[in-house]
Structure formats: structure tokens, C-alpha cells
Design a protein around this motif. Structure first.
Motif, PDB file in Angstrom:
ATOM      1  N   LEU A 278     -51.965  48.840 -37.893  1.00 24.15           N
ATOM      2  CA  LEU A 278     -51.456  50.145 -37.461  1.00 24.15           C
ATOM      3  C   LEU A 278     -52.186  50.559 -36.197  1.00 24.15           C
ATOM      4  O   LEU A 278     -53.410  50.672 -36.189  1.00 24.15           O
ATOM      5  CB  LEU A 278     -51.694  51.178 -38.577  1.00 24.15           C
ATOM      6  CG  LEU A 278     -51.308  52.618 -38.298  1.00 24.15           C
ATOM      7  CD1 LEU A 278     -49.812  52.773 -38.075  1.00 24.15           C
ATOM      8  CD2 LEU A 278     -51.752  53.527 -39.462  1.00 24.15           C
ATOM      9  N   LYS A 279     -51.445  50.753 -35.115  1.00 18.98           N
ATOM     10  CA  LYS A 279     -52.057  51.215 -33.869  1.00 18.98           C
ATOM     11  C   LYS A 279     -51.898  52.728 -33.793  1.00 18.98           C
ATOM     12  O   LYS A 279     -50.796  53.242 -33.710  1.00 18.98           O
ATOM     13  CB  LYS A 279     -51.387  50.526 -32.667  1.00 18.98           C
ATOM     14  CG  LYS A 279     -51.617  51.199 -31.307  1.00 18.98           C
ATOM     15  CD  LYS A 279     -53.051  51.142 -30.813  1.00 18.98           C
ATOM     16  CE  LYS A 279     -53.405  52.315 -29.910  1.00 18.98           C
ATOM     17  NZ  LYS A 279     -52.723  52.459 -28.666  1.00 18.98           N
ATOM     18  N   LEU A 280     -53.051  53.427 -33.826  1.00 21.44           N
ATOM     19  CA  LEU A 280     -53.048  54.892 -33.708  1.00 21.44           C
ATOM     20  C   LEU A 280     -53.655  55.274 -32.371  1.00 21.44           C
ATOM     21  O   LEU A 280     -54.828  54.986 -32.104  1.00 21.44           O
ATOM     22  CB  LEU A 280     -53.890  55.516 -34.828  1.00 21.44           C
ATOM     23  CG  LEU A 280     -53.310  55.528 -36.238  1.00 21.44           C
ATOM     24  CD1 LEU A 280     -54.312  56.171 -37.196  1.00 21.44           C
ATOM     25  CD2 LEU A 280     -51.988  56.288 -36.290  1.00 21.44           C
TER      26      LEU A 280
ATOM     27  N   GLY B 184     -57.012  54.172 -30.592  1.00 23.18           N
ATOM     28  CA  GLY B 184     -57.083  54.389 -29.147  1.00 23.18           C
ATOM     29  C   GLY B 184     -58.118  55.449 -28.817  1.00 23.18           C
ATOM     30  O   GLY B 184     -58.846  55.927 -29.699  1.00 23.18           O
ATOM     31  N   GLY B 185     -58.176  55.811 -27.542  1.00 22.84           N
ATOM     32  CA  GLY B 185     -59.168  56.805 -27.115  1.00 22.84           C
ATOM     33  C   GLY B 185     -58.646  57.772 -26.070  1.00 22.84           C
ATOM     34  O   GLY B 185     -59.397  58.556 -25.494  1.00 22.84           O
ATOM     35  N   GLY B 186     -57.321  57.717 -25.848  1.00 25.59           N
ATOM     36  CA  GLY B 186     -56.719  58.502 -24.761  1.00 25.59           C
ATOM     37  C   GLY B 186     -56.852  60.010 -24.905  1.00 25.59           C
ATOM     38  O   GLY B 186     -56.650  60.742 -23.932  1.00 25.59           O
TER      39      GLY B 186
ATOM     40  N   LEU C  38     -58.332  46.397 -20.242  1.00 20.25           N
ATOM     41  CA  LEU C  38     -57.376  46.250 -21.336  1.00 20.25           C
ATOM     42  C   LEU C  38     -57.145  47.615 -21.959  1.00 20.25           C
ATOM     43  O   LEU C  38     -57.933  48.528 -21.765  1.00 20.25           O
ATOM     44  CB  LEU C  38     -57.945  45.326 -22.420  1.00 20.25           C
ATOM     45  CG  LEU C  38     -57.992  43.830 -22.110  1.00 20.25           C
ATOM     46  CD1 LEU C  38     -58.783  43.108 -23.184  1.00 20.25           C
ATOM     47  CD2 LEU C  38     -56.584  43.259 -22.020  1.00 20.25           C
ATOM     48  N   THR C  39     -56.078  47.722 -22.714  1.00 17.11           N
ATOM     49  CA  THR C  39     -55.854  48.945 -23.482  1.00 17.11           C
ATOM     50  C   THR C  39     -55.890  48.582 -24.964  1.00 17.11           C
ATOM     51  O   THR C  39     -55.878  47.400 -25.331  1.00 17.11           O
ATOM     52  CB  THR C  39     -54.481  49.564 -23.179  1.00 17.11           C
ATOM     53  OG1 THR C  39     -53.505  48.669 -23.706  1.00 17.11           O
ATOM     54  CG2 THR C  39     -54.268  49.782 -21.698  1.00 17.11           C
ATOM     55  N   THR C  40     -55.874  49.609 -25.785  1.00 12.20           N
ATOM     56  CA  THR C  40     -55.904  49.337 -27.224  1.00 12.20           C
ATOM     57  C   THR C  40     -54.556  48.814 -27.738  1.00 12.20           C
ATOM     58  O   THR C  40     -54.500  48.295 -28.852  1.00 12.20           O
ATOM     59  CB  THR C  40     -56.352  50.580 -28.024  1.00 12.20           C
ATOM     60  OG1 THR C  40     -55.561  51.691 -27.626  1.00 12.20           O
ATOM     61  CG2 THR C  40     -57.816  50.875 -27.803  1.00 12.20           C
TER      62      THR C  40
END
Ligand code: UDP
Length: 238
Positions: free
Chosen positions: A11-13, A53-55, A140-142
Motif C-alpha cells: 500500500l503506497k500512502l 511518502g513525505g510530500g 527517486l520518489t516513494t
């Protein structure tokens, strides 16, 4: 669009997802709701790996400049994912969903280092494994880190949580007649410049290894468990 039930999902959050009703930071009330939604997946016997993520705090590409080097900016971005991971793990544990953070950047004082063995061992014990620090390298991104991690841990699908219902045939914010598509091939998703819901690098890696991605609205009750269970929701890229 119905797929088979999965046994292990990634799961990408995003940080934006975790910020809930706020413009930045963490909405712990919404986090508690999310934890309850994720628990429905675990209760079905499906193992859950989360890439955070960290956005909601920092994104390297936006922060770099005026003296801040890109590598520094990306390091700050990775540290931001650490804050989200720590908060999410606490929220999950407080709501009787056993979870822990392991990190791809070295931060011994706050979380154990990610290793494949460690992740497998926690998953086997029924814990939700939250991975912070992306893949631990800049540029890179998450999203891309999520696909790489899903491959490493043999997850059968990447569930990309968003606030929209999936991928549309045109930009729904500009076109009233935009229609959500149930399924799209990797090739079409990669070729279509308008599709920005997932990084092209992430899509390319998923294409190479034929790892399906489901883009779906995680803010609607039961949607995470539906996606994890292979029931129709969102858009299947694959
Ligand atoms: N990041 C990185 N390497 C990684 C993952 C993330 O350098 O493997 C940095 C990058 O600067 C990124 C930031 O961490 O912008 C936060 O992640 P992301 O933008 O993917 O967060 P999201 O948009 O999902 O909240």
C-alpha cells in the motif's frame, strides 16, 4: 474489473494522504480512520506492507534550489517519510493493529534498519510493515520505491492510495465529460503525458516486472480492503 484476492499487498500512502484535512503535517484523526480501514485487510489474512511518502513536509524536487542541493533536498524528503512512518505506526498500534517502521535510511535511534529478512519476519507474525526512507537514495520518489519494495517483498500488487477514483481518459478538473477507466495497459499509461497519478519511473519498473498497480480512492470506506481483495475499485494498470 475484478482480480484474484491477493495474499500480500504493497500500500503506497502519500504524505498528502496522511495530512487528511490539513494542508501539511499529519491528521491523526484521519490516520486512525485509515488504520481501521487497513485492519479490515489484515483481518482477511492479507499481509500489508506500507511505503509512506513525505510530500506533506518536503519533496526534493520542489525544495532544491537557491543553495539547497538536490541530494540534500532528497535527504530531507526521506527524513519527512520517517516522520510519517513513525506517526502511522503509533496510530496503528494504538488502534489494535500491530505495526512497526523499518527504514532505508540509517536512523538507529528511531527505527530499525530495513532488511529483507526483518521485513519477512514481521510480516509472518501478522504485523503491518511500514517502510520509511523510500529506497534510501536520492533522485527517486516513494512511488518508484514502492514498486521496488513490492518486487523485493513479493507483493502481488501495488495499491496506490489517492483522493481520486482512479485514472480518467482526460483531466477531470478540466473536462466535465472525463470518464474513469477501469483498466489501462502499462504502455498506454506510460505514453499518456496527462497521467500523472503515478511516476513514469514507477510505471516503467512495474511494466518490466509485470507488477499490477491499482490506483484508487482510499478515502472512501472499504476501498482499501476492496482493492486488496481484488474487488472492483479504481483503475488497474497492468
Ligand atoms: N525520496 C528520495 N528517495 C526515495 C524516496 C523519496 O530521495 O527513495 C525523497 C524525494 O525527495 C521525495 C521525498 O523523499 O520527493 C518524499 O517522497 P515523495 O515525494 O514520494 O512523497 P509523496 O508525494 O508520496 O508524499
Amino acid at each position: 474489473m475484478t482480480t484474484q484476492p491477493y495474499t500480500r499487498v504493497l500500500l503506497k500512502l502519500s504524505g498528502e494522504q496522511l495530512s487528511g484535512k490539513f494542508d501539511s503535517g499529519i491528521d491523526s484523526e484521519f490516520g486512525a480512520w485509515l488504520a481501521a480501514e487497513i485492519k479490515k485487510v489484515v483481518n482477511k489474512g492479507i499481509q500489508v506492507v506500507i511505503m509512506v511518502g513525505g510530500g506533506n513536509y518536503a519533496r526534493g524536487a520542489q525544495l532544491a534550489g537557491h543553495g539547497i542541493q538536490r541530494v540534500t533536498a532528497d535527504n530531507i524528503g526521506m527524513l519527512a517519510t520517517m516522520m510519517n512512518g513513525l506517526a502511522l505506526a503509533d496510530i496503528c498500534n494504538a488502534h489494535e493493529l500491530p505495526a512497526l517502521v523499518i527504514t532505508n535510511i540509517k536512523a538507529d535511534q528511531v527505527a530499525d534498519q530495513f532488511t529483507h529478512r526483518r521485513a519477512e519476519s514481521h510480516l509472518a507474525k501478522g504485523r503491518v510493515v511500514i517502510v520509511a526512507g523510500g529506497i534510501g537514495r536520492p533522485y527517486l520518489t516513494t512511488d518508484t520505491a514502492a514498486v521496488a519494495l513490492a518486487l523485493e517483498l513479493d507483493c502481488q500488487v501495488v495499491l496506490k492510495a489517492t483522493k481520486v477514483d482512479g485514472v480518467y481518459d482526460k483531466d477531470p478538473s478540466k473536462h466535465k465529460d472525463a470518464v474513469k477507466v477501469d483498466q489501462i495497459s502499462f504502455q498506454d499509461a506510460l505514453a499518456d503525458e496527462a497521467i500523472r497519478v503515478m511516476d513514469k519511473a514507477a510505471l516503467g519498473l512495474a511494466l518490466e516486472h509485470e507488477l499490477p498497480i491499482i490506483v484508487f480512492n482510499a478515502n472512501q470506506a472499504d476501498n482499501i480492503v476492496k482493492a486488496a481483495h481484488g474487488d472492483s475499485t479504481g483503475t488497474l494498470i497492468g
